[in-house]
Design an enzyme around this catalytic site. Structure first.
Site, short mmCIF file in Angstrom:
data_model
loop_
_atom_site.label_atom_id
_atom_site.label_comp_id
_atom_site.label_asym_id
_atom_site.label_seq_id
_atom_site.Cartn_x
_atom_site.Cartn_y
_atom_site.Cartn_z
N GLU A 93 56.01 84.79 20.22
CA GLU A 93 55.24 85.79 19.65
C GLU A 93 56.14 86.30 18.58
O GLU A 93 57.41 86.59 18.89
CB GLU A 93 54.63 86.77 20.48
CG GLU A 93 54.32 88.29 19.42
CD GLU A 93 53.90 89.27 20.35
OE1 GLU A 93 53.40 90.29 20.28
OE2 GLU A 93 54.40 89.08 21.76
N TRP A 94 55.99 86.55 17.01
CA TRP A 94 56.63 87.09 16.29
C TRP A 94 56.27 88.81 16.50
O TRP A 94 55.22 89.03 16.16
CB TRP A 94 56.05 86.66 14.93
CG TRP A 94 57.00 87.41 13.81
CD1 TRP A 94 56.50 88.46 13.08
CD2 TRP A 94 58.33 87.25 13.31
NE1 TRP A 94 57.39 88.93 12.31
CE2 TRP A 94 58.66 88.11 12.29
CE3 TRP A 94 59.54 86.35 13.79
CZ2 TRP A 94 59.83 88.20 11.82
CZ3 TRP A 94 60.55 86.47 13.05
CH2 TRP A 94 60.89 87.21 12.14
N ILE A 95 57.36 89.51 16.50
CA ILE A 95 57.34 90.68 16.50
C ILE A 95 57.84 91.44 15.18
O ILE A 95 59.19 91.24 15.05
CB ILE A 95 57.99 91.46 17.83
CG1 ILE A 95 56.95 90.81 19.17
CG2 ILE A 95 57.70 92.94 17.83
CD1 ILE A 95 57.82 91.17 20.46
N ASP A 195 71.77 90.03 30.11
CA ASP A 195 72.74 89.95 28.99
C ASP A 195 72.45 90.97 27.79
O ASP A 195 72.02 90.78 26.75
CB ASP A 195 72.43 88.55 28.24
CG ASP A 195 73.52 88.06 27.36
OD1 ASP A 195 74.42 88.73 27.47
OD2 ASP A 195 73.24 87.14 26.55
#
Length: 288
Positions: A93-95, A195
């Site tokens: 998904e592009w956020i 991380d």
């Protein structure tokens, strides 16, 4: 590359017109792209020099975090498991990003995520820290896991690369013998991002915190928080907010350097001697 992206989109059943493909900066390991189709926008990572489980490990980590319901992560639509030098992709998904490094709820959300736990420590399958392979097994104690798979893993890598030798190697071996007297044997085995530096979280346009690029494991939540303090990139009230929902241990300041040591060793093994003085300073502080 455009042809590969189009072929990858077919794997998520999107055969609509591709409106835009734009490179996205910020990653050292993968090529990354914003891809918009008539159906929706995507974030796609591509690499042809990674192990077969590289994108799988990231996708599974994102799934585990998502399942806690505590904090947002990008939805994963597809990942490849390459063989040899095959080109591989991870489709997410592009956020849309909001104001950088501003989130009123990052500490609270991370604290709630850390309260999802396991009965054992580790992860049971290999992951990655940057480009370094991170071996993991389930261990009955945190001290065993941290000594063997975190410090011991970096020691083995550093000896092979020539970044750890001589007095540095001697001191690290001595410190590994003392781990049980420095860190808790059986803290709560929290789900950790693994991380979590300033570049691996973002704020959505609505102001919600979002975690990306995990290297998941179950372990002492103080291990995660120590890394957030190493390079900065977090809101000024982050730890106070976190502490209101999941209290830091009383000995946090004493264990913080040995937890930061793992990440400094990893940076030493990836980037070289520019991190050597920080590694040596922590080793000397513990073992002289």
């Amino acid at each position: 590359m455009e042809l590969f992206i189009r072929e990858t989109l077919e794997k998520v059943n999107d055969t609509s017109t591709v409106r835009s493909i734009k490179p996205v900066s910020g990653g050292d390991i993968n090529q990354s792209f914003y891809v918009e189709t008539d159906h929706r926008p995507y974030f796609i990572k591509i690499n042809e020099k990674v192990a077969g489980h590289f994108f799988q490990a990231e996708a599974e980590g994102l799934r585990l975090i998502k399942e806690t319901g505590a904090i947002r992560v990008p939805e994963v639509f597809h990942y490849d498991c390459p063989v040899g030098a095959e080109k591989a992709a991870l489709v997410m998904e592009w956020i849309e990003k909001g104001s950088p490094n501003v989130s009123p709820s990052l500490g609270k959300s991370l604290a709630h995520m850390h309260q999802h736990t396991s009965e054992k420590y580790g992860y049971g399958k290999p992951t990655f820290v940057g480009e370094l392979n991170q071996q993991n097994e389930w261990c009955p104690t945190w001290t065993e896991y941290y000594r063997r798979y975190r410090l011991g893993g970096q020691l083995e890598t550093g000896v092979a690369k020539g970044t750890i030798s001589g007095r540095r190697e001697e001191r690290l071996n001595r410190l590994m013998d003392l781990v049980g007297a420095i860190i808790p044997e059986k803290p709560k085995a929290s789900l950790l991002h693994g991380d979590l530096w300033g570049g691996n979280w973002m704020t959505s346009r609505k102001g919600d915190p979002v975690l990306i690029d995990p290297s998941t494991l179950y372990g002492d939540h103080a291990f995660e928080l120590a890394f957030t303090e190493l390079f900065g990139g977090f809101p000024s009230n982050f730890l106070d907010q976190y502490n209101a929902y999941f209290e830091l241990p009383d000995d946090y300041q004493d264990t913080k350097p040995i937890y930061q040591l793992f990440y400094l060793l990893a940076h030493l093994n990836i980037f070289g001697e520019m991190y050597g003085s920080q590694v040596d300073r922590i080793l000397k502080a513990y073992v002289g």
